[in-house]
Write a protein that holds these residues in place. Structure first.
Motif, PDB file in Angstrom:
ATOM      1  N   GLU A  98     -19.762  -5.445   8.992  1.00  0.00           N
ATOM      2  CA  GLU A  98     -18.379  -5.924   9.059  1.00  0.00           C
ATOM      3  C   GLU A  98     -18.006  -6.252  10.494  1.00  0.00           C
ATOM      4  O   GLU A  98     -18.256  -5.472  11.412  1.00  0.00           O
ATOM      5  CB  GLU A  98     -17.416  -4.868   8.517  1.00  0.00           C
ATOM      6  N   ALA A 145     -11.793  -9.533   7.937  1.00  0.00           N
ATOM      7  CA  ALA A 145     -12.975  -8.672   7.892  1.00  0.00           C
ATOM      8  C   ALA A 145     -14.103  -9.507   7.317  1.00  0.00           C
ATOM      9  O   ALA A 145     -14.098  -9.851   6.136  1.00  0.00           O
ATOM     10  CB  ALA A 145     -12.716  -7.441   7.037  1.00  0.00           C
ATOM     11  N   GLU A 197       2.881  -5.635   2.168  1.00  0.00           N
ATOM     12  CA  GLU A 197       1.858  -6.562   2.634  1.00  0.00           C
ATOM     13  C   GLU A 197       2.226  -7.972   2.181  1.00  0.00           C
ATOM     14  O   GLU A 197       1.374  -8.757   1.790  1.00  0.00           O
ATOM     15  CB  GLU A 197       0.481  -6.132   2.131  1.00  0.00           C
ATOM     16  N   ARG A 234       0.873  -1.178   0.000  1.00  0.00           N
ATOM     17  CA  ARG A 234       0.000   0.000   0.000  1.00  0.00           C
ATOM     18  C   ARG A 234       0.906   1.222   0.000  1.00  0.00           C
ATOM     19  O   ARG A 234       1.913   1.257   0.708  1.00  0.00           O
ATOM     20  CB  ARG A 234      -0.890   0.014   1.237  1.00  0.00           C
ATOM     21  N   ARG A 264      -3.367   0.645  -3.414  1.00  0.00           N
ATOM     22  CA  ARG A 264      -2.770  -0.661  -3.179  1.00  0.00           C
ATOM     23  C   ARG A 264      -2.111  -1.130  -4.469  1.00  0.00           C
ATOM     24  O   ARG A 264      -2.567  -0.809  -5.561  1.00  0.00           O
ATOM     25  CB  ARG A 264      -3.830  -1.653  -2.708  1.00  0.00           C
ATOM     26  N   ILE A 311      -9.845 -14.594   1.031  1.00  0.00           N
ATOM     27  CA  ILE A 311     -10.948 -13.717   0.641  1.00  0.00           C
ATOM     28  C   ILE A 311     -11.990 -14.509  -0.143  1.00  0.00           C
ATOM     29  O   ILE A 311     -11.667 -15.240  -1.066  1.00  0.00           O
ATOM     30  CB  ILE A 311     -10.424 -12.511  -0.162  1.00  0.00           C
ATOM     31  N   HIS A 349      -4.349 -13.583   0.947  1.00  0.00           N
ATOM     32  CA  HIS A 349      -5.232 -13.183  -0.146  1.00  0.00           C
ATOM     33  C   HIS A 349      -6.183 -14.333  -0.539  1.00  0.00           C
ATOM     34  O   HIS A 349      -7.315 -14.090  -0.952  1.00  0.00           O
ATOM     35  CB  HIS A 349      -4.351 -12.764  -1.327  1.00  0.00           C
ATOM     36  N   ARG A 369     -14.270 -10.776   3.501  1.00  0.00           N
ATOM     37  CA  ARG A 369     -14.262  -9.761   2.448  1.00  0.00           C
ATOM     38  C   ARG A 369     -12.897  -9.119   2.281  1.00  0.00           C
ATOM     39  O   ARG A 369     -12.575  -8.600   1.227  1.00  0.00           O
ATOM     40  CB  ARG A 369     -15.293  -8.671   2.745  1.00  0.00           C
ATOM     41  N   GLU A 370     -12.083  -9.131   3.354  1.00  0.00           N
ATOM     42  CA  GLU A 370     -10.760  -8.512   3.316  1.00  0.00           C
ATOM     43  C   GLU A 370      -9.920  -9.127   4.421  1.00  0.00           C
ATOM     44  O   GLU A 370     -10.449  -9.631   5.407  1.00  0.00           O
ATOM     45  CB  GLU A 370     -10.890  -6.998   3.542  1.00  0.00           C
ATOM     46  N   VAL A 371      -8.609  -9.111   4.228  1.00  0.00           N
ATOM     47  CA  VAL A 371      -7.680  -9.559   5.254  1.00  0.00           C
ATOM     48  C   VAL A 371      -6.699  -8.418   5.491  1.00  0.00           C
ATOM     49  O   VAL A 371      -6.071  -7.928   4.560  1.00  0.00           O
ATOM     50  CB  VAL A 371      -6.911 -10.833   4.833  1.00  0.00           C
ATOM     51  N   TYR A 372      -6.612  -7.980   6.739  1.00  0.00           N
ATOM     52  CA  TYR A 372      -5.694  -6.917   7.122  1.00  0.00           C
ATOM     53  C   TYR A 372      -4.499  -7.549   7.817  1.00  0.00           C
ATOM     54  O   TYR A 372      -4.648  -8.139   8.884  1.00  0.00           O
ATOM     55  CB  TYR A 372      -6.377  -5.905   8.043  1.00  0.00           C
TER      56      TYR A 372
END
Length: 185
Positions: free
Chosen positions: A154, A147, A26, A10, A98, A120, A117, A135-138
């Motif tokens: 969420e 997420a 990331e 990012r 990103r 997801i 990834h 929906r997302e991975v932080y």
């Protein structure tokens, strides 16, 4: 597993007046990926329509990919110079974007390895009951956060080994044992 490009960084902020960029990696394979000549694809940020709508760079279009000319560690971030960004104003327009690479350009994973990834779109289940969809991975320093879309809201849950019962990529499920009340927060 998805064939979609894999997020590897990012853009945190511009650096200097000549268009340098500071990247938050990331990936744990940044040394192999951030090399001169590598093309990183912009996933979001101020690209075409966004740049025109805000009148950035005199209506000029932002590039859809960036070609690394130099890359080096700068503290905990990567400092890169890219061919397509000539000054700080252009770099500022990319803040928060990103960057991704095609899956086939990633270094090989060890047997049984996977990318965050890849989670997801998978369902998170507990005791055979679907809780939500990832929906997302932080990728956070302590532990990655998943997420989840739980009934249109969420919810963030830690992706820690002691909570994961099984990863079943064929079924598209992450089976977990969550602490009581975690989803109520």
């Amino acid at each position: 597993m998805s064939d979609a490009p894999v997020i590897v960084a990012r853009i945190a902020r511009p650096h200097g007046i000549r268009g340098g960029l500071l990247l938050e990696a990331e990936t744990d394979r940044a040394e192999a990926l951030f090399r001169a000549g590598r093309r990183l694809h912009l996933i979001d940020g101020d690209t075409d329509a966004g740049a025109r709508a805000r009148g950035r760079a005199g209506g000029a279009l932002q590039p859809r990919a960036l070609t690394l000319e130099t890359a080096r560690l700068h503290g905990r971030r990567w400092l890169v110079e890219v061919r397509e960004v000539a000054d700080r104003t252009a770099a500022e327009g990319l803040r928060g974007a990103r960057l991704a690479v095609p899956r086939e350009e990633l270094p090989d994973l060890p047997d049984g390895g996977y990318l965050l990834h890849d989670l997801i779109g998978m369902s998170v289940c507990e005791d055979g009951v679907a809780i939500g969809v990832i929906r997302e991975v932080y990728d956070q320093p302590g532990a990655p956060l998943l997420a989840l879309d739980v009934g249109g809201r969420e919810r963030l849950i830690p992706f820690e080994a002691e909570l994961v019962v099984e990863l079943d990529f064929e079924a598209g499920e992450v089976r977990m044992k969550l602490p009581a009340g975690l989803l109520d927060i």
